[in-house]
Design a protein around this motif. Structure first.
Motif, PDB file in Angstrom:
ATOM      1  N   VAL A 304       0.836  -1.205   0.000  1.00  0.00           N
ATOM      2  CA  VAL A 304       0.000   0.000   0.000  1.00  0.00           C
ATOM      3  C   VAL A 304       0.872   1.256   0.000  1.00  0.00           C
ATOM      4  CG1 VAL A 304      -1.739   1.309   1.277  1.00  0.00           C
ATOM      5  CG2 VAL A 304      -1.916  -1.192   1.121  1.00  0.00           C
ATOM      6  N   GLU A 305       1.943   1.227   0.811  1.00  0.00           N
ATOM      7  CA  GLU A 305       2.815   2.412   0.896  1.00  0.00           C
ATOM      8  C   GLU A 305       3.474   2.694  -0.453  1.00  0.00           C
ATOM      9  OE1 GLU A 305       6.060   5.010   1.247  1.00  0.00           O
ATOM     10  OE2 GLU A 305       6.322   2.882   0.780  1.00  0.00           O
ATOM     11  N   GLU A 306       3.929   1.660  -1.130  1.00  0.00           N
ATOM     12  CA  GLU A 306       4.567   1.893  -2.434  1.00  0.00           C
ATOM     13  C   GLU A 306       3.558   2.394  -3.459  1.00  0.00           C
ATOM     14  OE1 GLU A 306       7.410  -0.153  -5.836  1.00  0.00           O
ATOM     15  OE2 GLU A 306       6.846  -1.332  -4.078  1.00  0.00           O
ATOM     16  N   LEU A 307       2.360   1.843  -3.437  1.00  0.00           N
ATOM     17  CA  LEU A 307       1.325   2.317  -4.344  1.00  0.00           C
ATOM     18  C   LEU A 307       0.990   3.787  -4.080  1.00  0.00           C
ATOM     19  CD1 LEU A 307      -1.070  -0.786  -4.336  1.00  0.00           C
ATOM     20  CD2 LEU A 307       0.163   0.104  -6.324  1.00  0.00           C
ATOM     21  N   LEU A 308       0.863   4.139  -2.817  1.00  0.00           N
ATOM     22  CA  LEU A 308       0.560   5.532  -2.478  1.00  0.00           C
ATOM     23  C   LEU A 308       1.689   6.467  -2.902  1.00  0.00           C
ATOM     24  CD1 LEU A 308      -0.951   5.027   1.096  1.00  0.00           C
ATOM     25  CD2 LEU A 308      -2.182   5.850  -0.925  1.00  0.00           C
ATOM     26  N   ARG A 309       2.912   6.004  -2.745  1.00  0.00           N
ATOM     27  CA  ARG A 309       4.069   6.853  -3.026  1.00  0.00           C
ATOM     28  C   ARG A 309       4.362   6.965  -4.514  1.00  0.00           C
ATOM     29  NH1 ARG A 309       9.353   5.331  -3.392  1.00  0.00           N
ATOM     30  NH2 ARG A 309       8.827   3.250  -2.604  1.00  0.00           N
ATOM     31  N   ARG A 310       4.149   5.894  -5.264  1.00  0.00           N
ATOM     32  CA  ARG A 310       4.614   5.838  -6.649  1.00  0.00           C
ATOM     33  C   ARG A 310       3.505   5.986  -7.688  1.00  0.00           C
ATOM     34  NH1 ARG A 310       9.044   6.278  -8.651  1.00  0.00           N
ATOM     35  NH2 ARG A 310       9.278   4.314  -9.769  1.00  0.00           N
ATOM     36  N   VAL A 311       2.243   5.787  -7.288  1.00  0.00           N
ATOM     37  CA  VAL A 311       1.142   5.754  -8.267  1.00  0.00           C
ATOM     38  C   VAL A 311       0.077   6.772  -7.839  1.00  0.00           C
ATOM     39  CG1 VAL A 311      -0.484   4.280  -9.507  1.00  0.00           C
ATOM     40  CG2 VAL A 311       1.628   3.288  -8.572  1.00  0.00           C
ATOM     41  N   PRO A 312       0.133   7.987  -8.373  1.00  0.00           N
ATOM     42  CA  PRO A 312      -0.770   9.048  -7.912  1.00  0.00           C
ATOM     43  C   PRO A 312      -2.252   8.694  -8.006  1.00  0.00           C
ATOM     44  CG  PRO A 312       0.988   9.974  -9.248  1.00  0.00           C
ATOM     45  CD  PRO A 312       1.117   8.485  -9.347  1.00  0.00           C
ATOM     46  N   ASP A 313      -2.662   8.010  -9.068  1.00  0.00           N
ATOM     47  CA  ASP A 313      -4.088   7.697  -9.182  1.00  0.00           C
ATOM     48  C   ASP A 313      -4.532   6.616  -8.203  1.00  0.00           C
ATOM     49  OD1 ASP A 313      -4.721   9.657 -10.929  1.00  0.00           O
ATOM     50  OD2 ASP A 313      -5.318   8.344 -12.584  1.00  0.00           O
ATOM     51  N   PHE A 314      -3.599   5.822  -7.669  1.00  0.00           N
ATOM     52  CA  PHE A 314      -3.981   4.929  -6.584  1.00  0.00           C
ATOM     53  C   PHE A 314      -4.278   5.750  -5.337  1.00  0.00           C
ATOM     54  CE2 PHE A 314      -2.969   2.632  -2.676  1.00  0.00           C
ATOM     55  CZ  PHE A 314      -3.922   1.623  -2.755  1.00  0.00           C
ATOM     56  N   ALA A 315      -3.454   6.736  -5.056  1.00  0.00           N
ATOM     57  CA  ALA A 315      -3.698   7.591  -3.895  1.00  0.00           C
ATOM     58  C   ALA A 315      -5.068   8.249  -3.995  1.00  0.00           C
ATOM     59  CB  ALA A 315      -2.597   8.640  -3.771  1.00  0.00           C
ATOM     60  N   ARG A 316      -5.415   8.683  -5.201  1.00  0.00           N
ATOM     61  CA  ARG A 316      -6.736   9.300  -5.399  1.00  0.00           C
ATOM     62  C   ARG A 316      -7.850   8.278  -5.206  1.00  0.00           C
ATOM     63  NH1 ARG A 316      -7.102  11.594 -11.056  1.00  0.00           N
ATOM     64  NH2 ARG A 316      -8.671  13.031 -10.226  1.00  0.00           N
ATOM     65  N   ALA A 317      -7.608   7.038  -5.621  1.00  0.00           N
ATOM     66  CA  ALA A 317      -8.631   6.003  -5.517  1.00  0.00           C
ATOM     67  C   ALA A 317      -8.775   5.467  -4.090  1.00  0.00           C
ATOM     68  CB  ALA A 317      -8.302   4.849  -6.469  1.00  0.00           C
ATOM     69  N   TYR A 318      -7.694   5.482  -3.329  1.00  0.00           N
ATOM     70  CA  TYR A 318      -7.667   4.861  -2.007  1.00  0.00           C
ATOM     71  C   TYR A 318      -8.140   5.811  -0.909  1.00  0.00           C
ATOM     72  CZ  TYR A 318      -5.719   1.961   1.780  1.00  0.00           C
ATOM     73  OH  TYR A 318      -5.542   1.178   2.894  1.00  0.00           O
ATOM     74  N   ASP A 319      -7.906   7.095  -1.084  1.00  0.00           N
ATOM     75  CA  ASP A 319      -8.277   8.104  -0.095  1.00  0.00           C
ATOM     76  C   ASP A 319      -9.770   8.412  -0.216  1.00  0.00           C
ATOM     77  OD1 ASP A 319      -8.662  10.384   1.471  1.00  0.00           O
ATOM     78  OD2 ASP A 319      -6.803  11.334   0.826  1.00  0.00           O
ATOM     79  N   GLU A 320     -10.469   8.378   0.895  1.00  0.00           N
ATOM     80  CA  GLU A 320     -11.902   8.701   0.879  1.00  0.00           C
ATOM     81  C   GLU A 320     -12.170  10.064   0.257  1.00  0.00           C
ATOM     82  OE1 GLU A 320     -15.537   9.664   4.006  1.00  0.00           O
ATOM     83  OE2 GLU A 320     -13.706   8.696   4.741  1.00  0.00           O
ATOM     84  N   HIS A 321     -11.232  10.993   0.407  1.00  0.00           N
ATOM     85  CA  HIS A 321     -11.392  12.341  -0.146  1.00  0.00           C
ATOM     86  C   HIS A 321     -10.463  12.574  -1.339  1.00  0.00           C
ATOM     87  CE1 HIS A 321     -13.759  13.085   3.436  1.00  0.00           C
ATOM     88  NE2 HIS A 321     -12.734  12.709   4.188  1.00  0.00           N
ATOM     89  N   GLY A 322     -10.043  11.484  -1.976  1.00  0.00           N
ATOM     90  CA  GLY A 322      -9.080  11.604  -3.065  1.00  0.00           C
ATOM     91  C   GLY A 322      -9.642  12.191  -4.335  1.00  0.00           C
ATOM     92  N   LEU A 323     -10.959  12.114  -4.504  1.00  0.00           N
ATOM     93  CA  LEU A 323     -11.628  12.702  -5.657  1.00  0.00           C
ATOM     94  C   LEU A 323     -12.793  13.541  -5.169  1.00  0.00           C
ATOM     95  CD1 LEU A 323     -12.000   9.653  -8.103  1.00  0.00           C
ATOM     96  CD2 LEU A 323     -10.345  11.503  -8.301  1.00  0.00           C
ATOM     97  N   SER A 324     -12.971  14.690  -5.777  1.00  0.00           N
ATOM     98  CA  SER A 324     -14.182  15.473  -5.524  1.00  0.00           C
ATOM     99  C   SER A 324     -15.315  14.896  -6.364  1.00  0.00           C
ATOM    100  CB  SER A 324     -13.961  16.934  -5.892  1.00  0.00           C
ATOM    101  OG  SER A 324     -13.832  17.081  -7.300  1.00  0.00           O
ATOM    102  N   LEU A 325     -16.532  15.254  -6.029  1.00  0.00           N
ATOM    103  CA  LEU A 325     -17.695  14.788  -6.782  1.00  0.00           C
ATOM    104  C   LEU A 325     -17.544  15.113  -8.267  1.00  0.00           C
ATOM    105  CD1 LEU A 325     -20.551  13.493  -6.571  1.00  0.00           C
ATOM    106  CD2 LEU A 325     -21.446  15.818  -6.285  1.00  0.00           C
ATOM    107  N   ASP A 326     -17.078  16.306  -8.568  1.00  0.00           N
ATOM    108  CA  ASP A 326     -16.943  16.721  -9.959  1.00  0.00           C
ATOM    109  C   ASP A 326     -15.840  15.969 -10.695  1.00  0.00           C
ATOM    110  OD1 ASP A 326     -19.012  18.535  -9.717  1.00  0.00           O
ATOM    111  OD2 ASP A 326     -17.688  20.212  -9.207  1.00  0.00           O
TER     112      ASP A 326
END
Length: 359
Positions: A304-326
């Motif tokens: 998980v740490e490597e995905l969060l650090r190296r893959v920006p769209d994983f961070a957006r997908a994994y974080d509850e607030h990683g994407l806004s509604l729009d």
């Protein structure tokens, strides 16, 4: 845990000791019958699935398509294509009715997807959802987890429709969909409308998230440890499940778009739904993968740490607030999937046209 086991294939892919439920990711009547024997208590239909079923059983459906066309000269190719989708869904709903009755409406659901051409029109999505809900008592209606779709989910729930949130790949989308369903249910309660078991589910298409992240790492020339991208969808599903449990959402998480068996085995034990294609069910049964409780076993923190650090769209997908509604609509996996649904709808219409014009 994934070593092949000797002996015959598993007879069932569910355990009576666990709350995890199996659905079949197709409404093909033959596959669904066999999947029910393996323990399935739900199924789904969308333009991609309907196109595959019609092609697989072309003789039967060619005759029916010609009948529909002769019964209504004003019906367009699209009208006929969607009538086929509806009839296929009604047939699947009939096969699942015993599970629906036995579970009090929580299971035994047939998901039918709203027309992807309506994805920008909330009112049209709601109207179609209400109509689809009237096709059979155990129909559950798929609405995309886009900005427009989230609003439609709330209103459709308020109007008594059971929801399956689709075109959903991220924790943010899953939570937004669950909250929309909660708002719809709360509005019903405030209006004194009848309460019943909706059986609503919120899909995360884990394999499609994996696909998208593999695309972005290749595009951006990012090298990560081999194999970790196979865990991205599972990590998002486990994260969403923990949030659903903590907040007591009245909908369940659903795992779809299988690319590896982790998207089945790592979710066992959760009060959720796994919905693999039938061939995946056969492979799981043939390899005798154990049905054991693993929902609370975390994905390796180093992965998980490597995905969060190296893959920006994983961070957006994994974080509850990683994407806004729009941003739901423009997330890469959403764009690709909506295009594929639209293309499949067009292909189904073209097939209808070929059948009708066939000499």
């Amino acid at each position: 845990m994934t070593d092949l086991l000797p002996g015959p294939a598993l007879d069932r892919l569910v355990s009576d000791d666990l709350p995890t439920r199996l659905w079949n990711d197709s409404a093909d009547p033959d596959e669904l019958r066999r999947s029910i024997a393996l323990g399935a208590v739900g199924a789904t239909c969308n333009p991609v699935i309907a196109l595959a079923v019609v092609r697989r059983h072309l003789g039967r459906w060619s005759e029916r398509i010609r009948e529909i066309a002769s019964e209504d000269a004003s019906a367009t190719d699209a009208d006929i294509a969607w009538q086929v989708v509806e009839e296929l869904s009604i047939e699947g709903a009939g096969q699942l009715e015993p599970a629906f009755e036995a579970s009090g409406g929580r299971d035994g659901r047939l998901s039918i997807q709203t027309d992807p051409r309506l994805h920008r029109d909330s009112a049209a999505l709601v109207d179609q959802a209400v109509r689809f809900a009237g096709l059979a008592p155990n129909v559950i209606v798929k609405i995309p987890a886009t900005a427009v779709g989230i609003a439609a989910m709330e209103e459709a729930t308020f109007r008594g429709v059971s929801i399956n949130a689709t075109v959903s790949f991220t924790v943010a989308q899953a939570v937004a969909a669950a909250e929309a369903i909660e708002r719809g249910l709360d509005r019903r309660a405030a209006e004194g409308l009848p309460e019943h078991e909706f059986g609503s589910v919120v899909t995360i298409m884990g394999g499609r998230l994996d696909d998208w992240l593999k695309h972005t790492t290749k595009r951006d020339r990012v090298l990560v440890d081999p194999g970790i991208l196979e865990w991205a969808g599972v990590a998002a599903l486990k994260k969403a499940y923990s949030i659903f449990q903590a907040r007591a959402f009245r909908s369940r998480v659903l795992s779809a778009a299988f690319r590896n068996h982790f998207q089945w085995s790592e979710l066992q034990g959760g009060d959720l739904v796994v919905s693999p294609p039938f061939d995946w069910q056969l492979r799981i049964a043939e390899n005798r993968l154990p049905v054991v409780d693993r929902i609370d076993v975390p994905v390796d923190p180093a992965i998980v740490e490597e995905l969060l650090r190296r893959v920006p769209d994983f961070a957006r997908a994994y974080d509850e607030h990683g994407l806004s509604l729009d941003e739901f609509d423009s997330f890469g996996a959403s764009v690709i999937t909506l295009r594929q649904f639209l293309e499949a709808g067009a292909e189904l219409e073209a097939l209808v046209r070929e059948v009708i014009l066939e000499p």
